[in-house]
Design an enzyme around this catalytic site. Structure first.
Site, PDB file in Angstrom:
ATOM      1  N   ASN A  14      20.464  74.053  58.617  1.00  0.00           N
ATOM      2  CA  ASN A  14      21.358  72.999  57.733  1.00  0.00           C
ATOM      3  C   ASN A  14      22.069  72.093  58.295  1.00  0.00           C
ATOM      4  OD1 ASN A  14      20.078  74.965  55.226  1.00  0.00           O
ATOM      5  ND2 ASN A  14      21.569  76.394  55.953  1.00  0.00           N
ATOM      6  N   HIS A  55      21.310  79.149  43.421  1.00  0.00           N
ATOM      7  CA  HIS A  55      21.307  79.945  44.743  1.00  0.00           C
ATOM      8  C   HIS A  55      22.116  81.387  44.212  1.00  0.00           C
ATOM      9  CE1 HIS A  55      23.451  81.291  48.699  1.00  0.00           C
ATOM     10  NE2 HIS A  55      22.231  80.654  49.031  1.00  0.00           N
ATOM     11  N   GLU A  90      23.151  73.263  41.044  1.00  0.00           N
ATOM     12  CA  GLU A  90      23.135  72.818  42.455  1.00  0.00           C
ATOM     13  C   GLU A  90      22.804  71.170  42.483  1.00  0.00           C
ATOM     14  OE1 GLU A  90      20.633  75.040  45.443  1.00  0.00           O
ATOM     15  OE2 GLU A  90      21.009  76.760  44.158  1.00  0.00           O
ATOM     16  N   SER A 128      18.291  74.396  47.186  1.00  0.00           N
ATOM     17  CA  SER A 128      18.121  74.653  48.418  1.00  0.00           C
ATOM     18  C   SER A 128      16.738  75.252  48.986  1.00  0.00           C
ATOM     19  CB  SER A 128      19.204  75.967  48.841  1.00  0.00           C
ATOM     20  OG  SER A 128      18.727  76.957  47.957  1.00  0.00           O
ATOM     21  N   ASP A 166      27.119  72.465  42.756  1.00  0.00           N
ATOM     22  CA  ASP A 166      27.530  73.017  43.900  1.00  0.00           C
ATOM     23  C   ASP A 166      26.679  71.966  44.909  1.00  0.00           C
ATOM     24  OD1 ASP A 166      26.890  74.097  46.674  1.00  0.00           O
ATOM     25  OD2 ASP A 166      26.273  76.287  45.656  1.00  0.00           O
ATOM     26  N   HIS A 182      23.938  70.976  49.701  1.00  0.00           N
ATOM     27  CA  HIS A 182      23.099  70.282  50.309  1.00  0.00           C
ATOM     28  C   HIS A 182      22.915  69.018  50.293  1.00  0.00           C
ATOM     29  CE1 HIS A 182      20.871  74.423  52.168  1.00  0.00           C
ATOM     30  NE2 HIS A 182      21.282  74.698  51.002  1.00  0.00           N
ATOM     31  N   LYS A 199      26.860  73.543  56.437  1.00  0.00           N
ATOM     32  CA  LYS A 199      25.652  72.561  56.573  1.00  0.00           C
ATOM     33  C   LYS A 199      25.805  71.286  57.455  1.00  0.00           C
ATOM     34  CE  LYS A 199      24.281  75.461  52.674  1.00  0.00           C
ATOM     35  NZ  LYS A 199      23.690  76.704  53.644  1.00  0.00           N
TER      36      LYS A 199
HETATM   37  C1  LIG Z   1      23.219  75.995  47.274  1.00  0.00           C
HETATM   38  C2  LIG Z   1      24.064  76.883  48.225  1.00  0.00           C
HETATM   39  N1  LIG Z   1      25.161  77.063  47.857  1.00  0.00           N
HETATM   40  C3  LIG Z   1      26.029  78.116  48.399  1.00  0.00           C
HETATM   41  C4  LIG Z   1      25.451  78.647  49.827  1.00  0.00           C
HETATM   42  C5  LIG Z   1      26.383  79.565  50.608  1.00  0.00           C
HETATM   43  O1  LIG Z   1      27.363  78.967  51.465  1.00  0.00           O
HETATM   44  P1  LIG Z   1      27.694  79.498  52.612  1.00  0.00           P
HETATM   45  O2  LIG Z   1      26.620  79.540  53.798  1.00  0.00           O
HETATM   46  O3  LIG Z   1      28.826  78.521  53.217  1.00  0.00           O
HETATM   47  O4  LIG Z   1      28.246  80.873  52.384  1.00  0.00           O
HETATM   48  C6  LIG Z   1      24.347  78.154  50.117  1.00  0.00           C
HETATM   49  C7  LIG Z   1      23.813  78.704  51.545  1.00  0.00           C
HETATM   50  O5  LIG Z   1      22.947  78.804  51.943  1.00  0.00           O
HETATM   51  C8  LIG Z   1      23.487  77.587  49.494  1.00  0.00           C
HETATM   52  O6  LIG Z   1      21.971  77.092  49.887  1.00  0.00           O
END
Ligand SMILES: Cc1ncc(COP(=O)(O)O)c(C=O)c1O
Length: 376
Positions: free
Chosen positions: A38, A124, A168, A172, A197, A200, A231
């Protein structure tokens, strides 16, 4: 430990093996090109970011030494937090050790038993899992379907004290995104708390890379923004930002995910702060990333999606997905093979994450290998 216990675990694992859904941690051979991370702007190896990590480490030590409410919150944490707040137009915020924990904290502790959470079907796992662990009721709306969301709002808005809507920005596993402007219009009508969130979207979208909310000019209307440092920001850790000091104070006082864990290391925040500064003025890289993503998506006959760098190539069958991933690995190209339960049944896919280090030649090579899988 009892034999019964091991047998139960092995039986479940064997069931995953039989369905070709067994997961394992492994080292992959050196690859020419990694399309499985990422790190969209390739900042993990940027000398400026590495220097940021080194300097913070030299000044504040290898670890923060304590949880944040004891002595773990250091000037380097304050400095990164200030930059994040400015970038994302929020007055208050806090850091977490991971995006997973930040999502868990927000969704477990803020809604209460008299509340309803309406969440996109494909959020997610870090959020989906929290829905089942908190005290609020929850319902899922069809992926990106804001008409369905509105139906649920119409049906339930009078039954609960507070309604939360959770999505999101860039999804993702699919690289698509909701119409945030429409979401904000709904918010005016139904006055829910909007949680976004931006894991990405950050870096990739917006004039300064602040995310999809910046791109769609709705930053001020999003109530709670969550993002990860892991990321585009090339580090590890996360943040929760809001214009409400009450929200942040509440989490600081209630979220065990924040209170009872040794805080992020100085190197993590030192590197993220430098990466943030680079991303803010990375218009040329952002444009390039979008351009290659748009071209690649067009060749693969996929929706352009504003050129998000996450490109899913739907295969369906997990065995075929693994085979295709292995074919690419043999050519020195690493891509993600994503299978259920990470994605819904029958939607195993290659997940290709483009980044600024990808050149046109690599894309042509990739397109050649993936030609049989181009959507008709
Ligand atoms: C949309 C989304 N939120 C949260 C996370 C979690 O983040 P972290 O890797 O900092 O735990 C991810 C990780 O893949 C993600 O894709």
């Amino acid at each position: 430990m009892s034999e019964h216990f091991f047998n139960r675990l092995e039986d479940e694992l064997n069931s995953s093996r039989n369905k070709h859904l067994f997961r394992e941690v492994r080292l992959y051979p050196e690859c020419r090109i990694n399309l499985c991370s990422n790190d969209y702007f390739q900042l993990r190896h940027d000398p400026r970011v590495i220097t940021g990590a080194k300097e913070a480490c030299e000044k504040y030590g290898t670890g923060s030494g304590a949880s944040p409410l004891l002595s773990g919150f250091l000037p380097c944490h304050q400095s990164l937090l200030d930059q994040l707040k400015k970038w994302k137009h929020k007055s208050f915020g806090m850091l977490f050790n991971a995006g997973f924990l930040a999502n868990q904290a927000v969704l477990k502790h803020l809604p209460c038993k008299n509340d309803l959470i309406l969440a996109d079907k494909l959020i997610h796992h870090s959020m989906a899992q929290a829905l089942t662990q908190g005290s609020a009721r929850f319902k899922r709306y069809h992926h990106l379907d804001l008409d369905h969301l509105q139906e649920l709002l119409d049906a339930h808005c009078d039954e609960y004290e507070t309604i939360f809507v959770v999505t999101e920005s860039v999804f993702s596993m699919d690289g698509d995104y909701p119409d945030l402007k429409k979401l904000v219009e709904l918010k005016k009508q139904y006055s829910f708390i909007l949680i976004l969130d931006e894991a990405h979207g950050t870096g990739v979208f917006g004039a300064t890379g602040a995310g999809l909310a910046e791109e769609m000019q709705v930053q001020d209307q999003v109530d709670i923004i969550i993002g990860t440092l892991g990321k585009s920001l090339a580090s590890m850790g996360a943040y929760v930002l809001s214009n409400s000091s009450t929200v942040i104070n509440y989490l600081v006082n209630r979220a065990g995910e924040f209170i009872y864990s040794t805080f992020l290391s100085p190197a993590q925040v030192g590197s993220a702060e430098i990466a943030l500064g680079i991303l803010k003025s990375a218009e040329t890289d952002r444009k390039y990333l979008r351009e290659i993503a748009i071209n690649f998506r067009k060749t693969m006959k996929l929706k352009v999606q504003k050129g998000t760098p996450i490109v899913p190539i739907l295969i369906g069958d997990p065995v075929k997905t693994l085979e295709l991933r292995n074919t690419l690995l043999q050519q020195g190209i690493m891509v993600g093979a994503i299978r259920p339960p990470t994605v819904p049944p029958q939607t195993s896919r290659l997940r290709i994450s483009l980044h600024t280090g990808v050149n046109r030649q690599t894309l042509e090579e990739l397109e050649g290998i993936l030609e049989p899988w181009i959507t008709p």
